[in-house]
Enzyme design. Sequence first.
Site, PDB file in Angstrom:
ATOM      1  CD  GLU A 177       5.516  -0.192   3.133  1.00  0.00           C
ATOM      2  OE1 GLU A 177       6.229   0.039   2.139  1.00  0.00           O
ATOM      3  OE2 GLU A 177       4.722  -1.133   3.183  1.00  0.00           O
ATOM      4  CE  LYS A 219       2.100   0.403   1.836  1.00  0.00           C
ATOM      5  NZ  LYS A 219       2.037   0.170   0.388  1.00  0.00           N
TER       6      LYS A 219
HETATM    7  C1  5MM Z   1       4.405  -4.490   2.829  1.00  0.00           C
HETATM    8  O1  5MM Z   1       4.419  -4.407   1.442  1.00  0.00           O
HETATM    9  C2  5MM Z   1       3.840  -3.243   0.877  1.00  0.00           C
HETATM   10  C3  5MM Z   1       2.331  -3.297   0.893  1.00  0.00           C
HETATM   11  O2  5MM Z   1       1.917  -4.520   0.301  1.00  0.00           O
HETATM   12  P1  5MM Z   1       0.884  -5.475   1.066  1.00  0.00           P
HETATM   13  O3  5MM Z   1      -0.433  -4.727   1.054  1.00  0.00           O
HETATM   14  O4  5MM Z   1       0.852  -6.708   0.216  1.00  0.00           O
HETATM   15  O5  5MM Z   1       1.409  -5.708   2.449  1.00  0.00           O
HETATM   16  C4  5MM Z   1       4.357  -3.116  -0.563  1.00  0.00           C
HETATM   17  O6  5MM Z   1       4.153  -1.807  -1.055  1.00  0.00           O
HETATM   18  C5  5MM Z   1       5.826  -3.479  -0.620  1.00  0.00           C
HETATM   19  O7  5MM Z   1       6.574  -2.524   0.047  1.00  0.00           O
HETATM   20  C6  5MM Z   1       6.243  -3.548  -2.085  1.00  0.00           C
HETATM   21  O8  5MM Z   1       5.435  -4.487  -2.748  1.00  0.00           O
HETATM   22  C7  5MM Z   1       7.716  -3.913  -2.251  1.00  0.00           C
HETATM   23  O9  5MM Z   1       8.005  -5.043  -1.471  1.00  0.00           O
HETATM   24  P2  5MM Z   1       9.303  -5.939  -1.777  1.00  0.00           P
HETATM   25  O10 5MM Z   1       9.384  -6.885  -0.615  1.00  0.00           O
HETATM   26  O11 5MM Z   1       9.025  -6.653  -3.058  1.00  0.00           O
HETATM   27  O12 5MM Z   1      10.464  -5.012  -1.887  1.00  0.00           O
END
Ligand code: 5MM
Length: 335
Positions: A177, A219
């Site tokens: 991602e 992703k």
């Molecule tokens: C970009 O964040 C990922 C997708 O979430 P959204 O659809 O809300 O954009 C998400 O999988 C993210 O990688 C995880 O929630 C972990 O994020 P953090 O910032 O808490 O490490």
Amino acid sequence: MHNEELHKIAKQLVAENKGILAADESISSANKRLSDVGVEGTEDNRRRYRQLFFWIPKIEEGLSGVILHDETIRQNDENGKPFITILIEKGIIPGIKVDLGAVNLPLFSDEKITEGLDGLRGRLKEYYKMGARFAKWRAVITIGDGIPSDACLDANAYVLAQYSALCQEAGIVPIVEPEVLMDGDHTIERCEKATGAILKRLFAELVKYRVDLEGLILKSNMVIPGKDCATQATPEEIANATLRVFHNSVPESVAGIVFLSGGQSPKDATENLNAICKQAGPWPMTFSYARALQAPSLEIWRGDDGKLQEARDMFLKRLHLSVKARNGEYRSEME
Ligand code: 5MM
């Protein structure tokens, strides 16, 4: 070694009529989401937040996989049943976020590098034993004055490739991602350039380190203007720019592409996904949303279990609309 199994799992994750729920917010992000709706960020409240979604009957009809956080994969529902068992019994593939978060890239102000490779081989073995069959690692790419730098793109691409190789060695499908943030006032053209730059480097590194692309999922962010850009784009412009980047930088052998919502409103994320998925590409494409699926539900729940049913109905509505969009069949009248 594990290649056939990896291919099978990767295909299941991007199966027709389904997508992925990213329930993997780090503890600080989960606490922020909770405090935004007036709920204290305790371990038990984070557990109740996860339970809100995992207990919904029939979520498996729209979810192929759920990405968990290390805390969540070790937690149980209020009857003492492990969350991971609940998901497996529903036929949902459990995944695990294995990065340890993004920190400042030393000597490069405003840029990030993601940590977590040290000890990852051992952690992956444990997660596999627990039942996780895919993993996720997020790299953060910021657009600004003179950035992203080559150094930031190269460093994150290298780390994502090392993570992917370790996952496949452990029999776990890696989701890579590289998120180009929508923070800022940059144009859609700059987002297209930055997204193309990281994806080209990333796939060159993945190939160099012998990662099997048929057992890997990308992703990605959608290619959109920064949220403060004066000129916003239509779903068709976003779809065209996103697909153009993918055709130029993502090998056809990649098992699938899933999208993050990245701070778009749930409706925008659904509309834009629909426009993208209407344009067939060589890869299956679907959603892997956190906020766009969970936020409206969280807003209703606000920690009040008297509102559970309403909150769950809202989640099912967003899930249903996301599935429609993933099939290119969403229309705004369905909202
Ligand atoms: C970009 O964040 C990922 C997708 O979430 P959204 O659809 O809300 O954009 C998400 O999988 C993210 O990688 C995880 O929630 C972990 O994020 P953090 O910032 O808490 O490490």
